[in-house]
Design a protein around this motif. Structure first.
Motif, PDB file in Angstrom:
ATOM      1  N   ALA A 112       0.809  -1.214   0.000  1.00 37.56           N
ATOM      2  CA  ALA A 112       0.000   0.000   0.000  1.00 37.56           C
ATOM      3  C   ALA A 112       0.843   1.265   0.000  1.00 37.56           C
ATOM      4  O   ALA A 112       0.357   2.335  -0.337  1.00 37.56           O
ATOM      5  N   MET A 113       2.129   1.157   0.399  1.00 39.12           N
ATOM      6  CA  MET A 113       2.960   2.352   0.448  1.00 39.12           C
ATOM      7  C   MET A 113       3.117   2.981  -0.930  1.00 39.12           C
ATOM      8  O   MET A 113       3.320   4.184  -1.061  1.00 39.12           O
ATOM      9  N   LYS A 114       3.024   2.142  -1.976  1.00 40.06           N
ATOM     10  CA  LYS A 114       3.127   2.687  -3.327  1.00 40.06           C
ATOM     11  C   LYS A 114       1.941   3.597  -3.605  1.00 40.06           C
ATOM     12  O   LYS A 114       2.025   4.568  -4.345  1.00 40.06           O
ATOM     13  N   PHE A 115       0.866   3.230  -2.965  1.00 43.01           N
ATOM     14  CA  PHE A 115      -0.350   4.010  -3.057  1.00 43.01           C
ATOM     15  C   PHE A 115      -0.271   4.986  -1.890  1.00 43.01           C
ATOM     16  O   PHE A 115      -0.287   4.579  -0.752  1.00 43.01           O
ATOM     17  N   ILE A 116      -0.108   6.304  -2.150  1.00 44.80           N
ATOM     18  CA  ILE A 116       0.276   7.172  -1.038  1.00 44.80           C
ATOM     19  C   ILE A 116      -0.844   7.409  -0.048  1.00 44.80           C
ATOM     20  O   ILE A 116      -0.619   7.924   1.021  1.00 44.80           O
ATOM     21  N   TYR A 117      -2.067   7.052  -0.400  1.00 43.64           N
ATOM     22  CA  TYR A 117      -3.163   7.301   0.542  1.00 43.64           C
ATOM     23  C   TYR A 117      -3.333   6.118   1.465  1.00 43.64           C
ATOM     24  O   TYR A 117      -4.413   5.573   1.645  1.00 43.64           O
ATOM     25  N   TRP A 118      -2.243   5.721   2.067  1.00 44.25           N
ATOM     26  CA  TRP A 118      -2.173   4.518   2.883  1.00 44.25           C
ATOM     27  C   TRP A 118      -2.968   4.663   4.165  1.00 44.25           C
ATOM     28  O   TRP A 118      -3.611   3.740   4.627  1.00 44.25           O
ATOM     29  N   GLN A 119      -2.965   5.893   4.727  1.00 43.45           N
ATOM     30  CA  GLN A 119      -3.736   6.123   5.948  1.00 43.45           C
ATOM     31  C   GLN A 119      -5.222   5.905   5.725  1.00 43.45           C
ATOM     32  O   GLN A 119      -5.924   5.423   6.595  1.00 43.45           O
ATOM     33  N   MET A 120      -5.674   6.301   4.531  1.00 46.94           N
ATOM     34  CA  MET A 120      -7.097   6.136   4.226  1.00 46.94           C
ATOM     35  C   MET A 120      -7.440   4.650   4.185  1.00 46.94           C
ATOM     36  O   MET A 120      -8.440   4.222   4.763  1.00 46.94           O
ATOM     37  N   VAL A 121      -6.564   3.872   3.529  1.00 48.90           N
ATOM     38  CA  VAL A 121      -6.774   2.425   3.478  1.00 48.90           C
ATOM     39  C   VAL A 121      -6.850   1.878   4.900  1.00 48.90           C
ATOM     40  O   VAL A 121      -7.735   1.082   5.244  1.00 48.90           O
ATOM     41  N   MET A 122      -5.921   2.356   5.747  1.00 47.79           N
ATOM     42  CA  MET A 122      -5.874   1.885   7.115  1.00 47.79           C
ATOM     43  C   MET A 122      -7.169   2.232   7.856  1.00 47.79           C
ATOM     44  O   MET A 122      -7.734   1.391   8.552  1.00 47.79           O
ATOM     45  N   GLY A 123      -7.626   3.478   7.675  1.00 48.87           N
ATOM     46  CA  GLY A 123      -8.863   3.895   8.334  1.00 48.87           C
ATOM     47  C   GLY A 123     -10.042   3.039   7.905  1.00 48.87           C
ATOM     48  O   GLY A 123     -10.827   2.567   8.731  1.00 48.87           O
ATOM     49  N   ILE A 124     -10.152   2.821   6.582  1.00 49.53           N
ATOM     50  CA  ILE A 124     -11.272   2.027   6.070  1.00 49.53           C
ATOM     51  C   ILE A 124     -11.195   0.607   6.627  1.00 49.53           C
ATOM     52  O   ILE A 124     -12.200   0.043   7.075  1.00 49.53           O
ATOM     53  N   LEU A 125      -9.972   0.054   6.648  1.00 49.41           N
ATOM     54  CA  LEU A 125      -9.827  -1.309   7.161  1.00 49.41           C
ATOM     55  C   LEU A 125     -10.151  -1.390   8.651  1.00 49.41           C
ATOM     56  O   LEU A 125     -10.756  -2.357   9.096  1.00 49.41           O
ATOM     57  N   ILE A 126      -9.753  -0.356   9.424  1.00 53.66           N
ATOM     58  CA  ILE A 126     -10.085  -0.373  10.855  1.00 53.66           C
ATOM     59  C   ILE A 126     -11.594  -0.456  11.024  1.00 53.66           C
ATOM     60  O   ILE A 126     -12.115  -1.289  11.770  1.00 53.66           O
ATOM     61  N   ILE A 127     -12.317   0.412  10.284  1.00 52.80           N
ATOM     62  CA  ILE A 127     -13.773   0.416  10.408  1.00 52.80           C
ATOM     63  C   ILE A 127     -14.342  -0.936   9.990  1.00 52.80           C
ATOM     64  O   ILE A 127     -15.187  -1.516  10.676  1.00 52.80           O
ATOM     65  N   ALA A 128     -13.822  -1.467   8.870  1.00 56.14           N
ATOM     66  CA  ALA A 128     -14.338  -2.746   8.385  1.00 56.14           C
ATOM     67  C   ALA A 128     -14.076  -3.856   9.389  1.00 56.14           C
ATOM     68  O   ALA A 128     -14.959  -4.674   9.671  1.00 56.14           O
ATOM     69  N   ILE A 129     -12.861  -3.877   9.963  1.00 55.00           N
ATOM     70  CA  ILE A 129     -12.538  -4.943  10.913  1.00 55.00           C
ATOM     71  C   ILE A 129     -13.434  -4.850  12.141  1.00 55.00           C
ATOM     72  O   ILE A 129     -13.996  -5.846  12.595  1.00 55.00           O
TER      73      ILE A 129
END
Lengths: 332, 329
Positions: free
Chosen positions: A288-305
């Motif tokens: 995901a680091m290649k994709f710079i919006y990594w924090q957003m991915v993390m946030g979405i995954l936190i909510i999903a989890i």
């Protein structure tokens, strides 16, 4: 067979050791094919300690901390200062220093923050972590500010590693950290399955009842807090020896976010959760680091989890085994 | 205006420069002590206005929905970015350099955008209200992370400014001091907003419903209140206020990443000092935090947050329900 499989994905110290051993065996093979992924595994094994500490506090004591970067920062800057002002680059002394300084910091902060639970604890930790981050950042004549402190390769028991080529150096680092992690996992296992660990779980499950049967809640929480701080600072010490640079970034709130996320991903409240979570997190991160919006991915995954699979990967694996087993039973 | 705290990109240095320019009357310190005090008091009011607009939303959402919304300061920052990134440019195209529309429209636009985007998150709020604390904290924390990257995605990672209204409004010079007129406008607006909010909460029927639901939501539902509507109204008002705050604040500062957490940490002290879920508490808390900030920024800027938090912890220890008197609303 069924029982063994179930236990394998359940809470058993052997599972953790087998998992770590498999990674230790796979590591050289992976490194030969792709050194990059070898380094990712190195990150994974480095972060286990902090996640175990976080899980002791969140999963077993019920205190959610949004400021674990605080202790990673303490560990990291202990190493930085030890090198900058004392010229020490022995990793044993770094670890010792990290443990001592984080204990001191936890003894200063702990008595205040563990009086509060839930939202107050979470935000106090976040705020104190931000305060320390701003100190690292502003007192640049001591800490080097955003440029940080560069540290050389560490030495083990007085043996310098400066002359090794990078690959060998990284192997030494990886196996040293893995060995250390075995010890840390074992200690944490003993802590969680001791009477003290049971006390913590009783506080988590019902504070009022725990107080009723005579548990000293404040003291139990404080001890858990200190142990958690020590574990987190060990990761701080190791991580800066891995990067060989100490910057305020390690104490920034995004680092705390990583700790929270990786633990949830692996499975909070499950012993193996943080260990699995650390590796899976770093593998996802390196994609995901290649994709710079990594924090957003993390946030979405936190909510999903939190909504979809509160037990994380460890729980998912456990349920999968259950489903497969019951299916086979019905088929047979 | 020294709200922007610890910016990452030398913003702080800029502020400190400005601070010194405003505060350091070179050799005439003794002569101007009264003026000095006045400027400080005025700065305290400015800081308090902005903090109040954030904290009151946080408190309203907590009061009615029992959610501590960690993503609330992100609403405020969304307002800032809306204006600094896009809105101000558009408005200058429309209004040129006429000052009145440039003062009034940005906050309203920001508030509108923020309120609309809060509608998108509303289902999530409905889902987590009534769930455990951990779930609420983790989900709103996830939202905070998402917001921070949305700002980066849309507006990039450079600090953005929208200082045209601030510059157009000019400044009053009193002795050797410069007082920006824009900041006076912000203080007056915040007072007006607080007054309107007070009238709404305590004198209107919707406000009554809102307060009733915050005291006992099941009873309110049993008596025929449309609870879902009340909850929607709560989120809309809270985000509207945060947006207004952002739109008002941004011309005197700059929008940058990491601001949400900075303001979360500050707004939380306000809430701790004033008491969770209290309207009066957010006023008192915002004022106290602003006084502390102004003093520490002058005396020891490095320890600003630390001192504020020490005071917050002392207050929480002595008076756990906060200085708002512990009463609801």
């Amino acid at each position: 067979m069924v029982e063994r499989l179930k236990r394998f994905f359940g809470d058993d110290i052997k599972t953790n050791f087998i998992f770590l051993t498999i990674i230790a065996i796979l590591y050289p093979i992976i490194y030969v094919f792709s050194p990059g992924w070898g380094v990712v595994l190195g990150h994974g094994v480095t972060w286990i300690s902090a996640l175990l500490g976080f899980n002791l506090l969140f999963g077993y004591t019920g205190l959610l901390s949004f400021g674990h970067a605080l202790f990673l920062g303490v560990g990291a800057y202990t190493v930085g200062f030890m090198y900058k002002y004392l010229g020490i680059n022995n990793i044993e002394l770094h670890l010792l220093g990290g443990i001592l300084s984080s204990t001191v910091v936890a003894l200063i902060i702990g008595p205040i923050v563990v009086r509060y639970t839930r939202i107050f604890f979470a935000i106090f930790m976040l705020a104190i972590a931000q305060i320390l981050w701003s100190l690292y950042y502003k007192f640049y004549w001591v800490t080097g500010g955003t440029d940080g402190i560069k540290i050389p390769r560490f030495s083990i028991l007085g043996i310098s590693l400066e002359k090794l080529d990078f690959a060998t150096y990284h192997h030494v680092y990886f196996y040293f950290v893995t060995g250390l992690t075995f010890i840390l996992v074992y200690i944490m296992w003993r802590i969680i399955n001791s009477p003290f660990g049971l006390t913590l779980k009783s506080i988590r499950d019902n504070e009022t009842r725990a107080r009723f049967i005579g548990v000293d809640i404040y003291r139990a929480r404080l001890y858990a807090f200190i142990i958690s701080a020590i574990y987190a600072s060990i990761t701080g010490v190791l991580a800066v020896n891995h990067h060989r640079l100490v910057t305020p970034d390690i104490a920034y709130w995004t680092t705390s976010g990583k700790v929270v996320f990786a633990t949830l991903l692996g499975g909070a409240r499950i012993f193996i959760g943080p260990i699995v979570g650390s590796f899976v997190f770093h593998i996802i991160e390196s994609f995901a680091m290649k994709f710079i919006y990594w924090q957003m991915v993390m946030g979405i995954l936190i909510i999903a989890i939190v909504i979809l699979m509160p037990g994380g990967i460890a729980h998912l694996a456990r349920t999968l085994v259950d489903v497969v087993v019951s299916h086979r039973r019905r088929g047979g | 205006m020294h709200i922007a705290g610890l910016g990452k990109h030398g913003e702080k240095a800029w502020y400190q420069y400005k601070l010194i320019r405003v505060y350091n009357p070179r050799e005439t310190i003794d002569m101007l002590e009264i003026m000095d005090l006045l400027v400080r008091i005025y700065n305290i009011f400015f800081g308090a206005s902005v903090l109040f607009l954030i904290a009151v939303g946080l408190n309203i959402i907590y009061g009615v929905m029992k959610i501590v919304n960690l993503a609330h300061p992100a609403f405020f920052v969304l307002g800032c970015y809306t204006i600094a990134g896009t809105g101000m440019g558009v408005m200058i195209n429309i209004f040129g350099s006429s000052i009145i529309p440039l003062l009034i429209t940005p906050p309203l636009l920001a508030a509108f955008v923020v309120a609309v985007s809060s509608l998108l998150i509303f289902p999530l709020f409905l889902f987590i209200s009534g769930k455990g604390d951990e779930v609420q904290l983790l989900i709103t924390y996830g939202l905070l992370l998402i917001f921070e990257d949305i700002f980066r995605l849309i507006w990039g990672s450079e600090p953005l400014r929208a200082s045209q209204p601030f510059e157009l409004a000019g400044s009053l010079s009193i002795g050797e001091y410069l007082i920006p007129v824009y900041n006076i406008y912000v203080i007056i607006s915040a007072l007006v907003i607080a007054l309107i909010l007070w009238i709404f909460l305590f004198k209107s029927k919707s406000g009554l419903l809102l307060r009733a639901s915050s005291m006992d939501i099941e009873m309110a539902a049993a008596l025929g209140a449309n609870v879902k509507k009340v909850l929607l109204l709560t989120v809309l008002i809270a985000s509207f206020l945060a947006g207004l705050g952002g739109g008002l604040f941004i011309p005197s500062a700059s929008a940058m990443l990491g601001m949400s957490v900075e303001f979360l940490v500050l707004a939380f002290v306000v809430v701790v000092i004033g008491g969770l879920g209290s309207f009066l508490g957010s006023l008192v808390g915002a004022f106290i935090v602003s006084v502390l900030r102004t003093i520490t920024l002058i005396l020891f800027p490095e320890l600003e947050l630390a001192l504020i938090y020490i005071v917050a912890i002392i207050i929480l220890t002595l008076k756990p329900e906060g200085l708002g008197g512990g009463k609801k609303w």
